[in-house]
Design an enzyme around this catalytic site. Sequence first.
Site, PDB file in Angstrom:
ATOM      1  N   ASN A   1       4.891  -2.180  11.247  1.00  0.00           N
ATOM      2  CA  ASN A   1       3.650  -2.923  11.604  1.00  0.00           C
ATOM      3  C   ASN A   1       4.002  -4.089  12.347  1.00  0.00           C
ATOM      4  O   ASN A   1       4.557  -5.286  11.556  1.00  0.00           O
ATOM      5  CB  ASN A   1       2.624  -3.210  10.394  1.00  0.00           C
ATOM      6  CG  ASN A   1       1.411  -3.991  10.722  1.00  0.00           C
ATOM      7  OD1 ASN A   1       1.384  -4.024  12.086  1.00  0.00           O
ATOM      8  ND2 ASN A   1       0.678  -4.364   9.836  1.00  0.00           N
ATOM      9  N   TRP A   2       4.137  -4.389  13.562  1.00  0.00           N
ATOM     10  CA  TRP A   2       4.567  -5.416  14.369  1.00  0.00           C
ATOM     11  C   TRP A   2       3.571  -6.563  14.066  1.00  0.00           C
ATOM     12  O   TRP A   2       3.990  -7.492  14.481  1.00  0.00           O
ATOM     13  CB  TRP A   2       4.840  -4.950  15.869  1.00  0.00           C
ATOM     14  CG  TRP A   2       5.976  -4.157  16.173  1.00  0.00           C
ATOM     15  CD1 TRP A   2       6.797  -3.451  15.273  1.00  0.00           C
ATOM     16  CD2 TRP A   2       6.260  -3.751  17.391  1.00  0.00           C
ATOM     17  NE1 TRP A   2       7.651  -2.791  15.980  1.00  0.00           N
ATOM     18  CE2 TRP A   2       7.502  -2.658  17.201  1.00  0.00           C
ATOM     19  CE3 TRP A   2       5.872  -3.856  18.698  1.00  0.00           C
ATOM     20  CZ2 TRP A   2       8.164  -2.362  18.245  1.00  0.00           C
ATOM     21  CZ3 TRP A   2       6.531  -3.322  19.843  1.00  0.00           C
ATOM     22  CH2 TRP A   2       7.638  -2.531  19.539  1.00  0.00           C
ATOM     23  N   LYS A   3       2.457  -6.355  13.781  1.00  0.00           N
ATOM     24  CA  LYS A   3       1.359  -7.027  13.563  1.00  0.00           C
ATOM     25  C   LYS A   3       1.311  -7.919  15.056  1.00  0.00           C
ATOM     26  O   LYS A   3       1.420  -7.599  16.185  1.00  0.00           O
ATOM     27  CB  LYS A   3       1.814  -8.340  12.500  1.00  0.00           C
ATOM     28  CG  LYS A   3       1.853  -7.443  11.211  1.00  0.00           C
ATOM     29  CD  LYS A   3       2.061  -8.549  10.071  1.00  0.00           C
ATOM     30  CE  LYS A   3       2.059  -7.487   8.861  1.00  0.00           C
ATOM     31  NZ  LYS A   3       2.301  -8.377   7.502  1.00  0.00           N
TER      32      LYS A   3
ATOM     33  N   HIS B   1      -6.046  -3.144   6.940  1.00  0.00           N
ATOM     34  CA  HIS B   1      -4.901  -3.930   6.415  1.00  0.00           C
ATOM     35  C   HIS B   1      -5.560  -5.295   5.908  1.00  0.00           C
ATOM     36  O   HIS B   1      -6.655  -5.677   6.256  1.00  0.00           O
ATOM     37  CB  HIS B   1      -4.172  -4.419   7.909  1.00  0.00           C
ATOM     38  CG  HIS B   1      -2.806  -5.041   7.385  1.00  0.00           C
ATOM     39  ND1 HIS B   1      -2.602  -6.403   6.874  1.00  0.00           N
ATOM     40  CD2 HIS B   1      -1.501  -4.568   7.412  1.00  0.00           C
ATOM     41  CE1 HIS B   1      -1.444  -6.584   6.482  1.00  0.00           C
ATOM     42  NE2 HIS B   1      -0.774  -5.504   6.694  1.00  0.00           N
TER      43      HIS B   1
ATOM     44  N   GLU C   1      -4.765  -8.340   6.133  1.00  0.00           N
ATOM     45  CA  GLU C   1      -5.041  -9.353   6.876  1.00  0.00           C
ATOM     46  C   GLU C   1      -6.356  -9.027   7.619  1.00  0.00           C
ATOM     47  O   GLU C   1      -6.952 -10.030   8.190  1.00  0.00           O
ATOM     48  CB  GLU C   1      -3.897  -9.640   7.909  1.00  0.00           C
ATOM     49  CG  GLU C   1      -2.693  -9.875   7.070  1.00  0.00           C
ATOM     50  CD  GLU C   1      -1.473  -9.515   7.916  1.00  0.00           C
ATOM     51  OE1 GLU C   1      -1.160  -8.941   8.778  1.00  0.00           O
ATOM     52  OE2 GLU C   1      -0.509  -9.669   6.935  1.00  0.00           O
TER      53      GLU C   1
ATOM     54  N   GLU D   1      -0.680  -1.541  -0.402  1.00  0.00           N
ATOM     55  CA  GLU D   1       0.016  -2.934   0.009  1.00  0.00           C
ATOM     56  C   GLU D   1      -0.549  -4.391  -0.978  1.00  0.00           C
ATOM     57  O   GLU D   1      -1.444  -4.608  -0.633  1.00  0.00           O
ATOM     58  CB  GLU D   1      -0.174  -3.139   1.612  1.00  0.00           C
ATOM     59  CG  GLU D   1       0.197  -2.376   2.444  1.00  0.00           C
ATOM     60  CD  GLU D   1       0.614  -3.062   3.846  1.00  0.00           C
ATOM     61  OE1 GLU D   1       1.900  -2.685   4.279  1.00  0.00           O
ATOM     62  OE2 GLU D   1      -0.274  -3.694   4.292  1.00  0.00           O
TER      63      GLU D   1
ATOM     64  N   GLY E   1       4.526 -10.452   3.251  1.00  0.00           N
ATOM     65  CA  GLY E   1       5.123 -11.333   3.837  1.00  0.00           C
ATOM     66  C   GLY E   1       5.818 -12.571   2.828  1.00  0.00           C
ATOM     67  O   GLY E   1       6.022 -13.505   3.295  1.00  0.00           O
TER      68      GLY E   1
ATOM     69  N   SER F   1       7.072  -6.389   1.694  1.00  0.00           N
ATOM     70  CA  SER F   1       8.336  -6.910   1.774  1.00  0.00           C
ATOM     71  C   SER F   1       9.282  -5.997   1.459  1.00  0.00           C
ATOM     72  O   SER F   1      10.431  -6.090   0.783  1.00  0.00           O
ATOM     73  CB  SER F   1       8.485  -8.061   0.671  1.00  0.00           C
ATOM     74  OG  SER F   1       7.702  -9.144   0.892  1.00  0.00           O
TER      75      SER F   1
ATOM     76  N   GLY G   1       6.444  -4.697   7.600  1.00  0.00           N
ATOM     77  CA  GLY G   1       6.116  -5.846   8.549  1.00  0.00           C
ATOM     78  C   GLY G   1       7.347  -6.498   9.018  1.00  0.00           C
ATOM     79  O   GLY G   1       8.007  -5.958  10.158  1.00  0.00           O
ATOM     80  N   GLY G   2       7.751  -7.619   8.445  1.00  0.00           N
ATOM     81  CA  GLY G   2       8.709  -8.182   8.753  1.00  0.00           C
ATOM     82  C   GLY G   2      10.180  -7.707   9.191  1.00  0.00           C
ATOM     83  O   GLY G   2      10.783  -7.793  10.304  1.00  0.00           O
TER      84      GLY G   2
HETATM   85  P1  13P Z   1       5.825  -7.344   5.184  1.00  0.00           P
HETATM   86  O1  13P Z   1       6.741  -6.319   5.254  1.00  0.00           O
HETATM   87  O2  13P Z   1       6.396  -8.347   6.259  1.00  0.00           O
HETATM   88  O3  13P Z   1       5.734  -7.852   3.775  1.00  0.00           O
HETATM   89  O4  13P Z   1       4.501  -6.995   5.607  1.00  0.00           O
HETATM   90  C1  13P Z   1       4.062  -5.793   5.154  1.00  0.00           C
HETATM   91  C2  13P Z   1       2.701  -5.409   5.826  1.00  0.00           C
HETATM   92  O5  13P Z   1       1.715  -6.192   5.791  1.00  0.00           O
HETATM   93  C3  13P Z   1       2.978  -4.010   6.604  1.00  0.00           C
HETATM   94  O6  13P Z   1       1.666  -3.706   7.048  1.00  0.00           O
END
Ligand code: 13P
Length: 257
Positions: A13-15, A99, A101, A171, A177, A217, A238-239
Amino acid sequence: MNRRYRKTIIAGNWKMNMTATEGKALIEAIKPSIGKVKWCDVVVCVPAVDIPMAVRSTKDVRITVGAENVHYEDHGAFTGEISARMLKDAGVKYVIIGHSERRQYFGETDTTVNKKVKAVLEAGLHPIVCVGESLEQREMGITKDLISMQVRAAISEVPADKIRRMVFAYEPIWAIGTGKTATAEQANEVCEHIRTIIRKEFGARTARAVTIQYGGSMNAKNAAELLAQPDVDGGLIGGASLKPDDFIAIVNAANQE
Ligand code: 13P
């Protein structure tokens, strides 16, 4: 993972990171190592403007493209929005829905999640439905109740024959994050709980065919242990999905016969 009954899916997930130019370089960097993996599916969920680039760049490999959001209406006067039909036409296969967010910053609710799930399934795409509790909710001991509510709302009025096309992602908000990962046991406990809800609603065969990911994470170091859990069928990353070596390592951890 249990590859006998269901797919293992690693999705990045590149966000709101990566221009199309940066994203192209990232895809070119991961392609040689994971473009042809056999035992798991690899997805990159990218910002809407990166979709055409991502679809073009992954044409010749086994990497599929996902979107990070969708509108639930098919078309109409909704300035700035993108429908499932448009995503499908652009070559998208998966769509992240709900999500945390989007729930936190953009007013996504269990009701809009459900509408989006139905629209995405109707268009023939796969929703990746995110559910998860805050730290406060975990400490209050209401994690499972909250997850039940989120999952039940998401699958409300979804026809039984379409449930298998859904992917769920557990999640925990406190792990996103933050570098704070759920333990493998915590991740499995909630993923198993999600499967139990589906089993109660749709029966054992359907429940065991549904892919349930963990996200929060997940990285090159902890992926293997999380993925070794029986009910953790992949990851939403994510990251670490922005770093080619880390993403490749996670995919390799999932690519087990
Ligand atoms: P991280 O892997 O950066 O914690 O993010 C997870 C995420 O929100 C994937 O959708």
